[in-house]
Design a protein around this motif. Sequence first.
Motif, PDB file in Angstrom:
ATOM      1  N   ALA A  74       0.818  -1.218   0.000  1.00  0.00           N
ATOM      2  CA  ALA A  74       0.000   0.000   0.000  1.00  0.00           C
ATOM      3  C   ALA A  74       0.847   1.261   0.000  1.00  0.00           C
ATOM      4  CB  ALA A  74      -0.929   0.004   1.215  1.00  0.00           C
ATOM      5  N   HIS A  75       2.048   1.199   0.624  1.00  0.00           N
ATOM      6  CA  HIS A  75       2.868   2.416   0.733  1.00  0.00           C
ATOM      7  C   HIS A  75       4.303   2.033   1.023  1.00  0.00           C
ATOM      8  CE1 HIS A  75       3.891   6.576   1.511  1.00  0.00           C
ATOM      9  NE2 HIS A  75       4.389   6.254   2.681  1.00  0.00           N
ATOM     10  N   TYR A  76       5.233   2.790   0.457  1.00  0.00           N
ATOM     11  CA  TYR A  76       6.656   2.606   0.741  1.00  0.00           C
ATOM     12  C   TYR A  76       7.237   3.937   1.157  1.00  0.00           C
ATOM     13  CZ  TYR A  76      11.677   2.048  -0.105  1.00  0.00           C
ATOM     14  OH  TYR A  76      13.038   2.059   0.017  1.00  0.00           O
ATOM     15  N   ASP A  77       7.799   3.996   2.350  1.00  0.00           N
ATOM     16  CA  ASP A  77       8.459   5.186   2.885  1.00  0.00           C
ATOM     17  C   ASP A  77       9.960   4.944   2.821  1.00  0.00           C
ATOM     18  OD1 ASP A  77       9.593   7.200   4.420  1.00  0.00           O
ATOM     19  OD2 ASP A  77       7.975   7.233   5.883  1.00  0.00           O
ATOM     20  N   ALA A  78      10.586   5.443   1.763  1.00  0.00           N
ATOM     21  CA  ALA A  78      12.013   5.185   1.558  1.00  0.00           C
ATOM     22  C   ALA A  78      12.855   5.813   2.649  1.00  0.00           C
ATOM     23  CB  ALA A  78      12.434   5.692   0.184  1.00  0.00           C
ATOM     24  N   ASP A  79      12.481   6.985   3.127  1.00  0.00           N
ATOM     25  CA  ASP A  79      13.273   7.664   4.152  1.00  0.00           C
ATOM     26  C   ASP A  79      13.271   6.880   5.464  1.00  0.00           C
ATOM     27  OD1 ASP A  79      13.900   9.728   2.415  1.00  0.00           O
ATOM     28  OD2 ASP A  79      12.143  10.923   3.012  1.00  0.00           O
ATOM     29  N   ALA A  80      12.121   6.323   5.817  1.00  0.00           N
ATOM     30  CA  ALA A  80      12.014   5.579   7.077  1.00  0.00           C
ATOM     31  C   ALA A  80      12.395   4.113   6.916  1.00  0.00           C
ATOM     32  CB  ALA A  80      10.590   5.694   7.615  1.00  0.00           C
ATOM     33  N   GLY A  81      12.498   3.636   5.684  1.00  0.00           N
ATOM     34  CA  GLY A  81      12.768   2.220   5.462  1.00  0.00           C
ATOM     35  C   GLY A  81      11.617   1.339   5.895  1.00  0.00           C
ATOM     36  N   LEU A  82      10.391   1.808   5.613  1.00  0.00           N
ATOM     37  CA  LEU A  82       9.188   1.073   6.015  1.00  0.00           C
ATOM     38  C   LEU A  82       8.283   0.842   4.814  1.00  0.00           C
ATOM     39  CD1 LEU A  82       8.209   2.986   9.310  1.00  0.00           C
ATOM     40  CD2 LEU A  82       9.275   0.732   9.140  1.00  0.00           C
ATOM     41  N   VAL A  83       7.662  -0.319   4.778  1.00  0.00           N
ATOM     42  CA  VAL A  83       6.689  -0.627   3.746  1.00  0.00           C
ATOM     43  C   VAL A  83       5.401  -1.082   4.422  1.00  0.00           C
ATOM     44  CG1 VAL A  83       7.488  -3.026   3.494  1.00  0.00           C
ATOM     45  CG2 VAL A  83       6.291  -1.924   1.611  1.00  0.00           C
ATOM     46  N   THR A  84       4.273  -0.598   3.912  1.00  0.00           N
ATOM     47  CA  THR A  84       2.966  -0.976   4.448  1.00  0.00           C
ATOM     48  C   THR A  84       2.333  -1.982   3.497  1.00  0.00           C
ATOM     49  OG1 THR A  84       2.680   1.213   5.435  1.00  0.00           O
ATOM     50  CG2 THR A  84       0.706  -0.147   5.169  1.00  0.00           C
ATOM     51  N   ILE A  85       1.913  -3.125   4.058  1.00  0.00           N
ATOM     52  CA  ILE A  85       1.346  -4.194   3.231  1.00  0.00           C
ATOM     53  C   ILE A  85       0.028  -4.671   3.812  1.00  0.00           C
ATOM     54  CG2 ILE A  85       3.652  -4.961   2.546  1.00  0.00           C
ATOM     55  CD1 ILE A  85       3.174  -7.460   4.363  1.00  0.00           C
ATOM     56  N   GLY A  86      -0.810  -5.233   2.967  1.00  0.00           N
ATOM     57  CA  GLY A  86      -2.011  -5.908   3.431  1.00  0.00           C
ATOM     58  C   GLY A  86      -1.648  -7.212   4.112  1.00  0.00           C
TER      59      GLY A  86
END
Length: 438
Positions: A74-86
């Motif tokens: 759903a979302h990738y935050d490159a700065d934080a190194g986080l990815v949001t997934i279902g």
Amino acid sequence: MTITNGTWTNWAGDESATPARILTPATVEELSTAVAAAAEAGQTVRVVGAGHSFSDLVATDGLLLSLDRLAGIAHYDADAGLVTIGAGTRLYDLNPALDALGVALPNLGDVDQQSFAGASSTATHGTGRLLGNLATGIESMDLVLADGSTLTCSGDDPDTLAAARVSLGALGVATSYRLKVVPAFALAAREFTMPMPELTARLDELIDTNDHFEFFHFPHTGAAMVKLNNRTDRPLAPRGELAARANEFLENTVVEGASRLGRRLPRAIPVLNRTLTALASGSEYVDRSYRVYASKRAVRFTEMEFAVPRSACLPVLDDLARAIEREGFAVNFPVEVRFVAGDTDSYLSPSYDRETCYIAVHMFRGMPWRPYFRAFEDIASAYDGRPHWGKRHLLDAEALAGRYPEWDRFQDVRSRLDPGGVLTNDHIRRVLGPVRPA
């Protein structure tokens, strides 16, 4: 996993259930409505991923939910190194999608069929003494609770998050995760056989000098199949198509045939095991991490796995070998041994607060597993073993409570989030006990 005429069956084909309803909601709102309605009707609710658990963990005669439509990045935050997934995202879809973003999960298990929710909530792991299980990568997660309300578990409430990461689905229905990712990387893979006396003499060296080390030992043989995977900057040099097909043929077709023969002729198993070990050929290649970690598993079996302190690895294996010979167990699948870091991220992590060796035993489908597994469970328990939550074990809540330092803290969160015991079944009642009064 299969669902036919309203009956659910797990991957191994030896656990099934006929729920009152099976739903695959497409939105969190649909899921919330379904859970609230089931609770109002007095039904229990369980959630299924790929059906890769070997027990009756998800079986229910109430509402069975599949999260297959709550999937994808759903979302990738490159700065934080986080990815949001279902939560329903299958690992075999997630890994190449992450690679396309230039990132990866730091570690994986040896199959990629599971949903992320199913894998993380049972503390599924790979191997690597500096790396934890999949749940250690969860920065935060969203749940639908038993009354249909939603809750975000994050560092703002570390107690709830530590309970929810590995929860067996007993706190709520996970809908999404925010995961820590690392830059994509390649692994140099080596696979070869090694005499067991040499392996045991070099065990600490092999664990400590490789990013990922594991081995498979067939009972009645004097050798182990060893896998070493290490990060590398070398150019990719994946297995050729012919070599990949030959390896898959050996690991699946040949093993299936030998297992079927051993099921019919148990006395032939020692010879069959020695033959399979002799047929194992060495290989070396370099590929993307997720392509190296995962193997195709077409042969159906059932499994038990225990997490013991790293120092107990060889004593457990020695005791198990003696039990196999003493009791005459017909064992035509290898004992699998892996190593992971200790963690305190999840209250029900089998590797909680100690560097851990995971030892897994298997039995080919259709063969009697209970006597062999019970003997192994008794041996692992003598060394303070904790069961893998997605594999078979015969322990109950009374036996398990003393093995987890934060057991009571988990139960307190459970009482708060599901006071009516909606997210339960016979398996959950056995391994976690009844919901305690708040």
